[in-house]
Design an enzyme around this catalytic site. Sequence first.
Site, PDB file in Angstrom:
ATOM      1  N   ASP A 221      -8.698   3.685   8.816  1.00 25.93           N
ATOM      2  CA  ASP A 221      -8.398   3.263   7.448  1.00 25.93           C
ATOM      3  C   ASP A 221      -9.644   3.488   6.615  1.00 25.93           C
ATOM      4  OD1 ASP A 221      -5.788   1.547   6.801  1.00 25.93           O
ATOM      5  OD2 ASP A 221      -6.298   1.242   8.904  1.00 25.93           O
TER       6      ASP A 221
ATOM      7  N   ARG B 101       0.828  -1.202   0.000  1.00 27.18           N
ATOM      8  CA  ARG B 101       0.000   0.000   0.000  1.00 27.18           C
ATOM      9  C   ARG B 101       0.866   1.257   0.000  1.00 27.18           C
ATOM     10  NH1 ARG B 101      -5.009  -0.819   2.157  1.00 27.18           N
ATOM     11  NH2 ARG B 101      -4.173  -2.367   3.600  1.00 27.18           N
ATOM     12  N   TYR B 102       1.994   1.197   0.688  1.00 25.74           N
ATOM     13  CA  TYR B 102       2.907   2.342   0.802  1.00 25.74           C
ATOM     14  C   TYR B 102       4.229   1.945   0.150  1.00 25.74           C
ATOM     15  CZ  TYR B 102      -0.291   3.119   4.768  1.00 25.74           C
ATOM     16  OH  TYR B 102      -1.387   3.270   5.566  1.00 25.74           O
TER      17      TYR B 102
ATOM     18  N   ASP C 299     -13.030  -0.530  11.789  1.00 22.67           N
ATOM     19  CA  ASP C 299     -13.316  -0.644  10.352  1.00 22.67           C
ATOM     20  C   ASP C 299     -14.714  -1.227  10.149  1.00 22.67           C
ATOM     21  OD1 ASP C 299     -10.703   0.216   9.581  1.00 22.67           O
ATOM     22  OD2 ASP C 299      -9.966  -1.742  10.237  1.00 22.67           O
TER      23      ASP C 299
ATOM     24  N   ARG D 286     -10.436  -8.391   8.951  1.00 23.35           N
ATOM     25  CA  ARG D 286     -10.132  -9.380   7.900  1.00 23.35           C
ATOM     26  C   ARG D 286     -10.978 -10.634   8.090  1.00 23.35           C
ATOM     27  NH1 ARG D 286      -4.214  -8.028   8.158  1.00 23.35           N
ATOM     28  NH2 ARG D 286      -4.039  -6.375   6.599  1.00 23.35           N
TER      29      ARG D 286
ATOM     30  N   LYS E  43      -3.799   4.564   6.380  1.00 21.25           N
ATOM     31  CA  LYS E  43      -4.231   5.168   7.639  1.00 21.25           C
ATOM     32  C   LYS E  43      -4.265   6.686   7.559  1.00 21.25           C
ATOM     33  CE  LYS E  43      -2.709   1.444  10.473  1.00 21.25           C
ATOM     34  NZ  LYS E  43      -2.553   0.657   9.221  1.00 21.25           N
TER      35      LYS E  43
ATOM     36  N   CYS F 164     -13.084  -8.385  13.810  1.00 27.41           N
ATOM     37  CA  CYS F 164     -11.895  -8.394  12.935  1.00 27.41           C
ATOM     38  C   CYS F 164     -12.186  -7.807  11.551  1.00 27.41           C
ATOM     39  CB  CYS F 164     -11.415  -9.825  12.758  1.00 27.41           C
ATOM     40  SG  CYS F 164     -10.050  -9.953  11.595  1.00 27.41           S
TER      41      CYS F 164
ATOM     42  N   ARG G 133       7.071  -0.161   2.417  1.00 27.45           N
ATOM     43  CA  ARG G 133       6.761  -1.308   3.266  1.00 27.45           C
ATOM     44  C   ARG G 133       5.648  -2.168   2.665  1.00 27.45           C
ATOM     45  NH1 ARG G 133       5.190   3.559   5.007  1.00 27.45           N
ATOM     46  NH2 ARG G 133       3.240   3.906   6.114  1.00 27.45           N
TER      47      ARG G 133
ATOM     48  N   CYS H 159      -5.701 -17.715  13.301  1.00 24.35           N
ATOM     49  CA  CYS H 159      -5.352 -16.930  14.489  1.00 24.35           C
ATOM     50  C   CYS H 159      -5.550 -17.816  15.715  1.00 24.35           C
ATOM     51  CB  CYS H 159      -6.272 -15.719  14.623  1.00 24.35           C
ATOM     52  SG  CYS H 159      -6.171 -14.609  13.212  1.00 24.35           S
TER      53      CYS H 159
ATOM     54  N   CYS I 248     -11.286 -12.517  16.826  1.00 25.88           N
ATOM     55  CA  CYS I 248     -11.898 -11.314  17.385  1.00 25.88           C
ATOM     56  C   CYS I 248     -13.195 -11.066  16.630  1.00 25.88           C
ATOM     57  CB  CYS I 248     -10.953 -10.135  17.207  1.00 25.88           C
ATOM     58  SG  CYS I 248      -9.278 -10.545  17.756  1.00 25.88           S
TER      59      CYS I 248
HETATM   60  S1  SF4 Z   1      -8.005  -8.979  14.654  1.00 27.59           S
HETATM   61 FE1  SF4 Z   1      -8.435 -10.575  13.122  1.00 27.59          FE
HETATM   62  S2  SF4 Z   1      -6.433 -11.125  12.283  1.00 27.59           S
HETATM   63 FE2  SF4 Z   1      -6.065 -10.082  14.271  1.00 27.59          FE
HETATM   64  S3  SF4 Z   1      -6.023 -11.712  15.825  1.00 27.59           S
HETATM   65 FE3  SF4 Z   1      -8.107 -10.943  15.753  1.00 27.59          FE
HETATM   66  S4  SF4 Z   1      -9.154 -12.340  14.314  1.00 27.59           S
HETATM   67 FE4  SF4 Z   1      -6.946 -12.582  13.962  1.00 27.59          FE
END
Ligand code: SF4
Length: 323
Positions: free
Chosen positions: A310, A90-91, A273, A112, A317, A110, A94, A103, A107
């Site tokens: 974002d 994206r940048y 997000d 993603r 960001k 999340c 990096r 994971c 979460c």
């Molecule tokens: S935010 Fe998403 S990618 Fe990060 S640990 Fe939690 S579930 Fe996994």
Amino acid sequence: MSSHTLRRPAELVDAGLAPSEHLAALERVAERYAVAVTPAMAALIDVADPHDPIARQFVPDPAELDVQPDEAADPIGDDAHSPVDGIVHRYPDRVLLKPVHVCAVYCRFCFRREMIGPGKPNALSKDSLAAALAYIGAHREIWEVILSGGDPLVLSPRRLAAVMKRLGAIEHVRIVRVHTRVPAVDPGRITPALVRALKGSGKTTYVVLHANHARELTCAARAACARIIDAGMPMLAQSVLLKGVNDDADTLGALMRAFVECRIKPYYLHHLDRAPGTAHFRTTMARGQELMRALRTRYSGLCQPAYVMDGPDGEGKVPVGLG
Ligand code: SF4
């Protein structure tokens, strides 16, 4: 306390972490989004508190089935900046390298969540990883590689060391940064062998811990972070501003202090997000700015993260500031 990671709604109900009347709805949530609550996080949950901030982060909720029109599967526009599988560029200086799509915990907010979990591959294939590393090698402007995911610290020490060694061989890469939740949610994984693997590139390596509530920084989590820092890798922290978890000044201030006490510098506070089914975690930006002003007034300069968001266009960001 459970000795294994809870992954099925029925297990969550049996453990007293979810009400039985939610079971059918939670089964529907789990068909779409991965579920995992590690023993360390299950043990932290106060089952008598229906608003427990640890449960809220990891135990699925029927509200996740409500998808709002302004929510998107790729809320920060990763796809538009992915030249090869496993890379987000994206940048200019990096890239993100995403070697795994799993994971230790999942979460509920999340960003993603549509790219990890049920039906998705667990990791980049050998060929895709080789192509991703070749991309980094061919782009001399890449100074920093950020391992993200998924959570790269679910890799075994042997596999992590192999990735790190290959990054170490790319001369223009000077910094390796690893984004993880593992030191807090599964601190036993931070073994001496994993720490050696983390250092294995020979590059300057930063570890960025994602945690959202001071209670996540248990004694075991603090010891895991100390093993990383004592091995010579500085740590930073990133948190997400979450309604019902950390959206008040005392809670946020306690989290930032806990990081600093662990020698971890608060780096980012993310505005949430717009991932699908996460509206119940959303606060307004005005509330976030108000909280940042309270942090500024009441807490040490060491306790100040940058409040950022974002955009969906993938442009990266944007500081939200204090308003
Ligand atoms: S935010 Fe998403 S990618 Fe990060 S640990 Fe939690 S579930 Fe996994």
